[in-house]
Design an enzyme around this catalytic site. Structure first.
Site, PDB file in Angstrom:
ATOM      1  N   LYS A   1       0.804  -1.235   0.000  1.00  0.00           N
ATOM      2  CA  LYS A   1       0.000   0.000   0.000  1.00  0.00           C
ATOM      3  C   LYS A   1       0.839   1.289   0.000  1.00  0.00           C
ATOM      4  O   LYS A   1       0.464   2.265  -0.648  1.00  0.00           O
ATOM      5  CB  LYS A   1      -0.961   0.012   1.194  1.00  0.00           C
ATOM      6  CG  LYS A   1      -2.121  -0.980   1.052  1.00  0.00           C
ATOM      7  CD  LYS A   1      -3.098  -0.846   2.207  1.00  0.00           C
ATOM      8  CE  LYS A   1      -4.218  -1.855   2.108  1.00  0.00           C
ATOM      9  NZ  LYS A   1      -5.227  -1.725   3.167  1.00  0.00           N
TER      10      LYS A   1
ATOM     11  N   ASP B   1     -10.286   2.638   2.137  1.00  0.00           N
ATOM     12  CA  ASP B   1     -10.523   2.092   3.480  1.00  0.00           C
ATOM     13  C   ASP B   1     -11.259   3.121   4.345  1.00  0.00           C
ATOM     14  O   ASP B   1     -11.978   2.761   5.285  1.00  0.00           O
ATOM     15  CB  ASP B   1      -9.201   1.708   4.160  1.00  0.00           C
ATOM     16  CG  ASP B   1      -8.635   0.410   3.599  1.00  0.00           C
ATOM     17  OD1 ASP B   1      -9.415  -0.388   3.041  1.00  0.00           O
ATOM     18  OD2 ASP B   1      -7.407   0.200   3.698  1.00  0.00           O
TER      19      ASP B   1
HETATM   20  P1  NAP Z   1      -0.176  -2.676   9.824  1.00  0.00           P
HETATM   21  O1  NAP Z   1       0.072  -1.389   9.114  1.00  0.00           O
HETATM   22  O2  NAP Z   1       0.833  -3.762   9.748  1.00  0.00           O
HETATM   23  O3  NAP Z   1      -0.464  -2.324  11.381  1.00  0.00           O
HETATM   24  C1  NAP Z   1      -0.637  -3.364  12.312  1.00  0.00           C
HETATM   25  C2  NAP Z   1      -1.098  -2.787  13.631  1.00  0.00           C
HETATM   26  O4  NAP Z   1      -1.368  -3.900  14.533  1.00  0.00           O
HETATM   27  C3  NAP Z   1      -0.054  -1.918  14.334  1.00  0.00           C
HETATM   28  O5  NAP Z   1      -0.705  -0.928  15.093  1.00  0.00           O
HETATM   29  C4  NAP Z   1       0.646  -2.935  15.254  1.00  0.00           C
HETATM   30  O6  NAP Z   1       1.264  -2.355  16.395  1.00  0.00           O
HETATM   31  C5  NAP Z   1      -0.534  -3.777  15.706  1.00  0.00           C
HETATM   32  N1  NAP Z   1      -0.145  -5.113  16.165  1.00  0.00           N
HETATM   33  C6  NAP Z   1       0.223  -6.169  15.375  1.00  0.00           C
HETATM   34  N2  NAP Z   1       0.503  -7.243  16.168  1.00  0.00           N
HETATM   35  C7  NAP Z   1       0.312  -6.837  17.448  1.00  0.00           C
HETATM   36  C8  NAP Z   1       0.455  -7.490  18.709  1.00  0.00           C
HETATM   37  N3  NAP Z   1       0.831  -8.774  18.801  1.00  0.00           N
HETATM   38  N4  NAP Z   1       0.184  -6.785  19.838  1.00  0.00           N
HETATM   39  C9  NAP Z   1      -0.222  -5.484  19.763  1.00  0.00           C
HETATM   40  N5  NAP Z   1      -0.366  -4.803  18.584  1.00  0.00           N
HETATM   41  C10 NAP Z   1      -0.092  -5.486  17.448  1.00  0.00           C
HETATM   42  O7  NAP Z   1      -1.538  -3.360   9.312  1.00  0.00           O
HETATM   43  P2  NAP Z   1      -2.862  -2.617   8.748  1.00  0.00           P
HETATM   44  O8  NAP Z   1      -2.806  -2.590   7.264  1.00  0.00           O
HETATM   45  O9  NAP Z   1      -3.033  -1.341   9.502  1.00  0.00           O
HETATM   46  O10 NAP Z   1      -3.993  -3.682   9.156  1.00  0.00           O
HETATM   47  C11 NAP Z   1      -4.436  -3.824  10.496  1.00  0.00           C
HETATM   48  C12 NAP Z   1      -5.646  -4.747  10.521  1.00  0.00           C
HETATM   49  O11 NAP Z   1      -6.730  -4.176   9.799  1.00  0.00           O
HETATM   50  C13 NAP Z   1      -5.393  -6.112   9.887  1.00  0.00           C
HETATM   51  O12 NAP Z   1      -5.996  -7.088  10.698  1.00  0.00           O
HETATM   52  C14 NAP Z   1      -6.083  -6.026   8.537  1.00  0.00           C
HETATM   53  O13 NAP Z   1      -6.545  -7.280   8.090  1.00  0.00           O
HETATM   54  C15 NAP Z   1      -7.260  -5.108   8.869  1.00  0.00           C
HETATM   55  N6  NAP Z   1      -7.794  -4.386   7.697  1.00  0.00           N
HETATM   56  C16 NAP Z   1      -9.079  -4.641   7.336  1.00  0.00           C
HETATM   57  C17 NAP Z   1      -9.638  -3.958   6.260  1.00  0.00           C
HETATM   58  C18 NAP Z   1     -11.076  -4.243   5.871  1.00  0.00           C
HETATM   59  O14 NAP Z   1     -11.499  -3.838   4.778  1.00  0.00           O
HETATM   60  N7  NAP Z   1     -11.856  -4.897   6.721  1.00  0.00           N
HETATM   61  C19 NAP Z   1      -8.890  -3.014   5.532  1.00  0.00           C
HETATM   62  C20 NAP Z   1      -7.561  -2.787   5.941  1.00  0.00           C
HETATM   63  C21 NAP Z   1      -7.027  -3.481   7.018  1.00  0.00           C
HETATM   64  P3  NAP Z   1       2.808  -1.882  16.346  1.00  0.00           P
HETATM   65  O15 NAP Z   1       2.818  -0.552  15.664  1.00  0.00           O
HETATM   66  O16 NAP Z   1       3.211  -1.829  17.763  1.00  0.00           O
HETATM   67  O17 NAP Z   1       3.553  -2.941  15.548  1.00  0.00           O
END
Ligand code: NAP
Length: 281
Positions: free
Chosen positions: A69, A104
């Site tokens: 992205k 999103d």
């Molecule tokens: P990302 O940029 O990789 O961010 C991940 C986030 O999760 C960060 O805040 C990270 O914290 C936190 N995290 C990951 N593992 C963790 C753990 N074990 N303990 C505490 N915090 C943790 O990912 P993203 O693109 O933002 O996506 C996040 C979620 O949203 C995913 O589950 C994705 O599938 C979902 N999503 C859904 C849609 C939809 O259309 N429904 C669209 C986009 C995303 P740190 O900063 O501390 O690493």
């Protein structure tokens, strides 16, 4: 006479988990359009070349998922929304130029509007858990809807502080230790971390400090009912799930590639839900 079939794709690494083909193929069929929407597994090192040859490959555009992205934003002409969020999830070719946006934002807000109408009436304080790409889209959507104070709770606090730099003083960077205080009197909590997703630990949260009429939203759709949504339903709070967000983010891309604005119907939702539940069991 040859007929050109318009096509779009979802680009990711991995990409097999994506449910986007189910959604777009449903709409193509519903509108009687000649077109296709495919999965494209693209390694990070191959992504720039893949984008450069998008038209040659027969694509009018596509969606972008993890981990592309941010690179998609850099390699395209982003609109204001993609720039503000710092990530692009939807690309399209316009007069030979590759343009991008971030849907999103409308996905999250559209799902909330559908599941909990009036959720933003007089909303003074919201709590967003996470500080990655999804969290930036959620925060941007809340700011657009006029929410004045947004606590951003994240394991890595400097990433939450970066959201304050990006979006201004209405953002309050918050550690997990201070989550109970942040929830005190809040009207909305949204999970935008990977916590609660299959293969990750659950998000353990006590929602009792929140307002009685508060709403809970989750970006995760695998599983459909996360620990956050379960806890919220136990308190009779209204909820908005990740499947709603996925469905509502998809329409804009379909419109850009195929020229028709499709609707998120209960029939479409039921179909995808059945597919997800089948895989879960
Ligand atoms: P990302 O940029 O990789 O961010 C991940 C986030 O999760 C960060 O805040 C990270 O914290 C936190 N995290 C990951 N593992 C963790 C753990 N074990 N303990 C505490 N915090 C943790 O990912 P993203 O693109 O933002 O996506 C996040 C979620 O949203 C995913 O589950 C994705 O599938 C979902 N999503 C859904 C849609 C939809 O259309 N429904 C669209 C986009 C995303 P740190 O900063 O501390 O690493």
């Amino acid at each position: 006479m040859t007929m050109t079939i318009r096509a779009a794709c979802i680009m990711g690494w991995p990409v097999r988990q994506s449910r986007s083909p189910l959604i777009h193929r449903y709409w193509l069929k519903q509108h009687g359009l000649m077109g296709d929407y495919r999965r494209e597994a693209v390694r990070p090192e191959d992504f720039p070349d893949f984008l450069a040859r998008l038209a040659q490959r027969g694509y009018a555009g596509g969606n972008v998922t993890i981990p592309h992205k941010e690179v998609a934003l850099r390699l395209s002409e982003p609109d204001e929304r993609a720039l503000a969020v710092g990530a692009a999830n939807t690309l399209w070719l316009e007069n030979g130029k590759l343009k991008s946006t971030n849907t999103d934002v409308e996905g999250f807000i559209g799902a909330l509007d559908e599941a909990a109408p009036g959720w933003d009436d007089g909303l003074q304080k919201a709590v967003v858990i996470g500080a990655g790409g999804a969290a930036r889209a959620v925060v941007f959507g809340l700011i657009e809807r006029g929410v004045p104070r947004i606590h951003v709770v994240n394991r890595t606090l400097p990433r939450a502080e970066a959201l304050r730099e990006r979006f201004g003083p209405g953002i309050v960077p918050t550690s997990f230790d201070d989550l109970p205080g942040a929830l005190e009197g809040a009207g909305l909590v949204a999970n935008a971390t990977s916590l609660g997703m299959e293969g990750y630990p659950d998000l353990e949260i006590d929602l009792s400090p929140m307002r009685a009429d508060a709403v809970a939203a989750d970006a995760i759709y695998l599983p459909l009912e996360t620990s956050l949504l379960r806890a919220a339903r136990a308190r009779r709070m209204r909820t908005s799930d990740g499947l709603g967000m996925l469905l509502h983010q998809a329409g804009r891309g379909f419109e850009l590639w195929f020229g028709v604005r499709p609707e998120v119907t209960s029939e479409l939702r039921a179909r995808i839900e059945a597919e997800l539940l089948r895989e879960q069991n």
